[in-house]
Design a protein around this motif. Structure first.
Motif, PDB file in Angstrom:
ATOM      1  N   ASP A  31      22.951   4.931  38.052  1.00  0.00           N
ATOM      2  CA  ASP A  31      23.412   3.631  37.540  1.00  0.00           C
ATOM      3  C   ASP A  31      23.122   2.521  38.554  1.00  0.00           C
ATOM      4  N   HIS A  32      23.400   2.794  39.819  1.00  0.00           N
ATOM      5  CA  HIS A  32      23.162   1.810  40.877  1.00  0.00           C
ATOM      6  C   HIS A  32      21.664   1.496  41.012  1.00  0.00           C
ATOM      7  N   GLY A  35      20.347  -0.666  38.310  1.00  0.00           N
ATOM      8  CA  GLY A  35      20.753  -2.053  38.574  1.00  0.00           C
ATOM      9  C   GLY A  35      19.832  -2.731  39.574  1.00  0.00           C
ATOM     10  N   LEU A  36      19.488  -2.026  40.648  1.00  0.00           N
ATOM     11  CA  LEU A  36      18.555  -2.571  41.643  1.00  0.00           C
ATOM     12  C   LEU A  36      17.179  -2.789  41.033  1.00  0.00           C
ATOM     13  N   GLU A  38      16.579  -3.530  37.915  1.00  0.00           N
ATOM     14  CA  GLU A  38      16.680  -4.738  37.084  1.00  0.00           C
ATOM     15  C   GLU A  38      16.605  -5.999  37.943  1.00  0.00           C
ATOM     16  N   GLU A  39      17.318  -5.991  39.066  1.00  0.00           N
ATOM     17  CA  GLU A  39      17.348  -7.156  39.950  1.00  0.00           C
ATOM     18  C   GLU A  39      15.975  -7.444  40.568  1.00  0.00           C
ATOM     19  N   GLN A  50      12.509   2.007  43.757  1.00  0.00           N
ATOM     20  CA  GLN A  50      13.598   2.440  42.880  1.00  0.00           C
ATOM     21  C   GLN A  50      13.121   3.488  41.888  1.00  0.00           C
ATOM     22  N   ALA A  87      12.961  -1.843  33.384  1.00  0.00           N
ATOM     23  CA  ALA A  87      14.274  -1.286  33.692  1.00  0.00           C
ATOM     24  C   ALA A  87      14.992  -0.907  32.395  1.00  0.00           C
ATOM     25  N   GLU A  88      14.783  -1.681  31.353  1.00  0.00           N
ATOM     26  CA  GLU A  88      15.415  -1.388  30.061  1.00  0.00           C
ATOM     27  C   GLU A  88      14.907  -0.065  29.488  1.00  0.00           C
ATOM     28  N   ARG A  91      16.611   2.579  31.467  1.00  0.00           N
ATOM     29  CA  ARG A  91      18.025   2.657  31.066  1.00  0.00           C
ATOM     30  C   ARG A  91      18.165   3.384  29.727  1.00  0.00           C
TER      31      ARG A  91
END
Length: 111
Positions: A31-32, A35-36, A38-39, A50, A87-88, A91
């Motif tokens: 999960d973390h 998030g990275l 996506e950022e 990542q 990232a989507e 996810r």
């Protein structure tokens, strides 16, 4: 989607009593990392790092389809094309893999 042989190997390696802890840590770290991802989506270095991490984590717990997607994205990011795998997408495949894993794991561990 899930490499159940790898899951069984991991349970054998670490023991059933520690397996839940490893799964919990995996879920938090993934999960973390997403998030990275996506950022840093526009930064090829961040994307490559990542996706490399996510690929390794996914392979460790048997999330085969996710690992394949991350591998594709990692290679593209290394070639300065960080937008090949979003990232989507990661996810979404993670969510579907996790759902299958959580749904089938109790039956497989009981066998």
């Amino acid at each position: 989607m899930i490499d159940w042989m790898r899951v069984n190997e991991l349970v054998d390696e670490i023991g059933a009593e520690d397996f839940d802890e490893v799964v919990e840590l995996f879920l938090m770290e993934v999960d973390h990392a997403i998030g990275l991802l996506e950022e840093g989506a526009s930064n090829p270095v961040v994307v490559e790092e990542q996706l490399h991490f996510l690929k390794g984590a996914a392979l460790n717990l048997g999330f085969e389809t996710m690992a394949q997607l991350c591998n594709k994205g990692e290679k593209a990011a290394a070639a300065r094309r960080p937008d090949v795998v979003s990232a989507e997408e990661v996810r979404q495949i993670y969510a579907s893999s996790r759902a299958q894993f959580e749904r089938e794991l109790p039956k497989r561990l009981a066998a």
